[in-house]
Write an enzyme that holds these catalytic residues in place. Structure first.
Site, PDB file in Angstrom:
ATOM      1  N   TYR A 469       1.012  -1.213   0.070  1.00 31.12           N
ATOM      2  CA  TYR A 469       0.127  -0.016   0.116  1.00 31.12           C
ATOM      3  C   TYR A 469       0.832   1.315  -0.134  1.00 31.12           C
ATOM      4  CZ  TYR A 469      -4.035   3.141   0.841  1.00 31.12           C
ATOM      5  OH  TYR A 469      -4.698   4.422   0.840  1.00 31.12           O
ATOM      6  N   SER A 549      -6.517   1.257  -4.411  1.00 29.59           N
ATOM      7  CA  SER A 549      -6.301   2.486  -4.237  1.00 29.59           C
ATOM      8  C   SER A 549      -5.158   3.342  -4.285  1.00 29.59           C
ATOM      9  CB  SER A 549      -6.944   2.641  -2.729  1.00 29.59           C
ATOM     10  OG  SER A 549      -7.492   4.070  -2.629  1.00 29.59           O
ATOM     11  N   ASP A 632     -17.556   3.771  -8.409  1.00 30.94           N
ATOM     12  CA  ASP A 632     -16.735   4.102  -7.243  1.00 30.94           C
ATOM     13  C   ASP A 632     -16.645   5.538  -7.251  1.00 30.94           C
ATOM     14  OD1 ASP A 632     -14.666   4.516  -5.435  1.00 30.94           O
ATOM     15  OD2 ASP A 632     -13.367   3.182  -6.433  1.00 30.94           O
ATOM     16  N   HIS A 667     -15.893   1.843  -3.904  1.00 32.77           N
ATOM     17  CA  HIS A 667     -14.409   1.275  -3.855  1.00 32.77           C
ATOM     18  C   HIS A 667     -14.037   0.064  -2.872  1.00 32.77           C
ATOM     19  CE1 HIS A 667     -10.328   3.377  -3.970  1.00 32.77           C
ATOM     20  NE2 HIS A 667     -10.369   3.156  -2.629  1.00 32.77           N
TER      21      HIS A 667
END
Length: 697
Positions: A469, A549, A632, A667
């Site tokens: 991430y 993301s 989203d 999302h």
């Protein structure tokens, strides 16, 4: 077992994507944006809708050819089919918790009268829509346990609608509150109504793409229309602020925490609920540090903060004598302080030790009482409740262990299992390790590595899925995933790199991976992949990557920078156009991590790694599966649409570049179980196909 990776295939006829002639002049550079039309909302633009349908047809036709697809779907379904519980919370002698019997698309809210009372269904979101894409997003209960305010999420959107229920009868009141987003819900102590935050209503056709500004706190009194709600807190002088409100433990104050972006830099104001119209008392001014309120004893208010303590500490202030300043209750330590609760007459502090949970109990004066014994390497969470409660609840999970819920006696330190899942595998068949590797600049970075016991003992290099991430101060801690177990059972390995940009080691770790340090994030992830190859965990043609993301941005960036390193990648709901991210919905908040595209220095940094703008035509790329959802409204799907269009238009070798676009999903939160299973099976089948994973043997 594994087989030779499948790197070639018949050429795929990608759908035709119209290339426009849009070119922006930015700081003296000509920046082409030929696919800007794909930013348009699929709900209102027929051309975009047709493009989505055509892309899905091509992708699904390819996925149907993968032998692992059905096997993964069947096994992930089996592994998901176990009873799981959310953490219970007690109000007025009633216990509220969510439960999923295994394959329910949405978890159901239950209540018990007393800890051992008969469970009763309060809310079953599976009855709300035909496609089960409408979810219970959150709830809060009055002090006496008689009423429930709950928020509804439809189609994965960040927007929420709030309703009210009578707990005894299950009757839903007429009260309806809309335009709620990024909000807490908190009842007045007398149960007369609740506090919430909302944005103004958007214009027609702008609901899912317009920028969100002017976040305001309101009070809704039960039995009234939303138009009568009372504005409690607003900052019209700073329309970019988010303002989140919670009622103090004693009910006297409304604690409003304001922020301008994703950074933990807050201003905290107290609204005196006994003096309507009085000016708020600002106890934390300036938006300079993280001050997070977690409870109060009378006029003594407790916060966690990184002010002068990058790994955080616990402080208090007496608001009856605020000029006396702050008192340190629990000093900064070598471990990262994640959070604290004021429960059962004690402070319960959660620390991260190399991204693993450690829980300690303190007196309210900061004297250590004990450490909570945890089952091993994993993540613990919960410990909520009131100061007078004798009990609290927490959960523990790891990569090989689904969440078990424990009831904890704060006074004696005893833990008892409250709910433990029965699963279709043996957790002891898998080994969870922690390794450390060295990044490009010499930084030591931790990594979790999970393998089957037989694979780990053999030392054999196997196809490996590397996840990351690297942003927004978010720490990746151990957690369970049925799809990861399916990957491991098929003979693969799974690794999680705790790269910079996260919060694993406090403020410095976050700062080391954002703004002009963002390249460190990509360097760390690339170094993690190289480490797995050098250590013999994965063959050099068997490394796959995944992120969502900000992690989708990570996958896109490192794929451009080191396409030779990876066999395949999945970029999920990623931020792919770094020059326009701040123009849609919540994108404006992300400047704290990314910088401002309209600033010359930030632009140069963003332009250098933006996935959409740095596709390297003429270079062999790994196979890429982009995943997103047509609705989203957090990272609008135009990011993924434009990125895949750029990939498909380039000459990238023989491996495919495909996009999978979910319908009526956002999302990630609120996604129905069946959709989540199908998506996971498709992703793993794709990654397994190109890395040599073969579960048939």
């Amino acid at each position: 077992m594994t087989a030779e990776p499948e790197t070639t295939m018949p050429a795929i006829a990608y759908p035709e994507t119209r290339a426009g002639d849009t070119v922006d002049t930015l700081f003296g550079q000509q920046v082409a944006d030929p696919y800007r039309w794909l930013e348009n909302d699929v709900r209102v633009d027929a051309e975009v809708a047709a493009w989505v349908e055509a892309q899905n047809e091509v992708t699904d036709a390819f996925l149907e050819t993968l032998p692992l697809r059905d096997r993964f779907k069947d096994r992930i379904t089996e592994l998901t089919d176990y009873e799981r519980f959310g953490l219970p919370g007690e109000k007025g002698g009633r216990y509220f918790y969510t439960r999923n019997d295994g394959l329910q698309n949405q978890s159901v809210l239950y209540v018990r009268d007393g800890l051992d009372g008969e469970p009763r269904v309060l809310i079953d979101p599976n009855e709300w829509s035909d496609d089960d894409a409408t979810a219970l997003a959150g709830y809060t209960v009055t002090e006496d346990g008689s009423k429930l305010a709950y928020s509804i999420q439809d189609g994965g959107s960040d927007w929420r609608t709030v309703k009210v229920m009578d707990v005894a009868t299950g009757a839903v009141a007429d009260d309806t509150v809309e335009w709620v987003k990024f909000s807490a819900l908190d009842w007045a102590k007398d149960g007369s109504g609740f506090y919430y935050s909302r944005f103004p209503a958007t214009g027609e056709g702008e609901t899912f793409q317009a920028l969100n500004t002017n976040h305001q706190v309101y009070f809704h009194r039960l039995g009234t229309e939303q138009s009568e709600d009372v504005l409690v807190f607003a900052r019209p002088d700073m329309p970019e602020l988010n303002n989140i409100a919670q009622v103090s433990d004693d009910g006297r104050w409304l604690v409003v925490t304001s922020s301008s972006g994703t950074d933990d830099r807050y201003e905290v104001a107290l609204v005196d609920l006994q003096r309507p119209g009085a000016d708020p008392m600002v106890v934390v001014p300036g938006f300079e540090n993280d001050y997070s309120y977690f409870g109060n004893l009378g006029s003594r208010f407790f916060f966690t903060t990184n002010d002068g303590a990058p790994l955080k500490k616990v402080v208090s202030i007496d608001i009856a004598a605020p000029d006396a300043g702050w008192t340190t209750v629990i000093p900064e330590r070598e471990e990262t302080l994640q959070g604290v609760s004021l429960t059962g007459g004690h402070l319960i502090a959660s620390y991260l030790v190399d991204a693993k949970s450690k829980i300690e109990v303190y007196t309210t004066d900061g004297d250590k009482v004990r450490e909570v014994a945890l089952p091993g390497i994993g993540s613990a969470g919960g410990f909520g409740g009131d100061f007078d409660d004798a009990e609290t609840f927490y959960s523990f999970s790891s990569y090989n262990r689904p969440s078990t819920v424990y009831r904890y006696n704060v006074e004696t330190g005893e833990s008892d299992v409250w709910a433990q899942p029965e699963v279709a595998f043996d957790p002891d068949d898998f080994v969870v390790e922690q390794r450390f590797f060295t990044s490009k600049d010499g930084t030591r970075v931790p990594m979790f590595l999970v393998r089957g016991k037989d694979v780990a003992a053999s030392g054999k290099a196997v196809p490996t899925l590397l996840y990351g991430y690297g942003g927004f101060n978010i720490s990746l801690t151990p957690g369970f995933s049925a799809s990861r177990i399916a990957w491991l059972e098929a003979g693969g390995a799974y690794a999680v790199a705790n790269i910079r940009g996260g919060g694993e080691y406090g403020k410095a770790w976050h700062d080391g991976g954002r703004l002009d340090n963002k390249q460190n994030v990509f360097d760390d992830f690339i170094a993690a992949g190289e480490f797995l190859i050098v250590e013999g965990v994965t063959p050099d043609d068997g490394l796959t990557i995944q992120g969502g993301s900000n992690g989708g941005l990570l996958v896109g960036a490192v794929t451009n920078q080191r396409p030779d390193l990876f066999a395949a990648g999945n970029a999920a709901v990623g931020v792919m156009d770094m020059l326009r991210f701040d123009r849609f919905t919540a994108g404006r908040y992300w400047v704290d991590d990314y910088g401002y595209p309209n600033d010359a220095e930030d632009f140069a940094i963003l332009r250098a790694y933006s996935p959409y703008h740095n596709v390297r035509s003429g270079v062999d790329y790994p196979a890429v599966l982009v995943t997103t959802a047509d609705t989203d409204d957090r990272v609008v799907p135009g990011h993924s649409f434009k990125y895949i269009a750029a990939l498909q238009a380039a000459e990238l070798g023989e491996r495919p570049q495909l996009i999978r676009i979910e319908t009526r999903a956002g999302h990630g939160s609120g996604k129905p179980t069946d959709k989540a299973i199908e998506e996971a099976a498709d992703i793993l089948a794709f990654l397994g196909h190109f890395s040599g994973l073969d579960s048939a043997e």
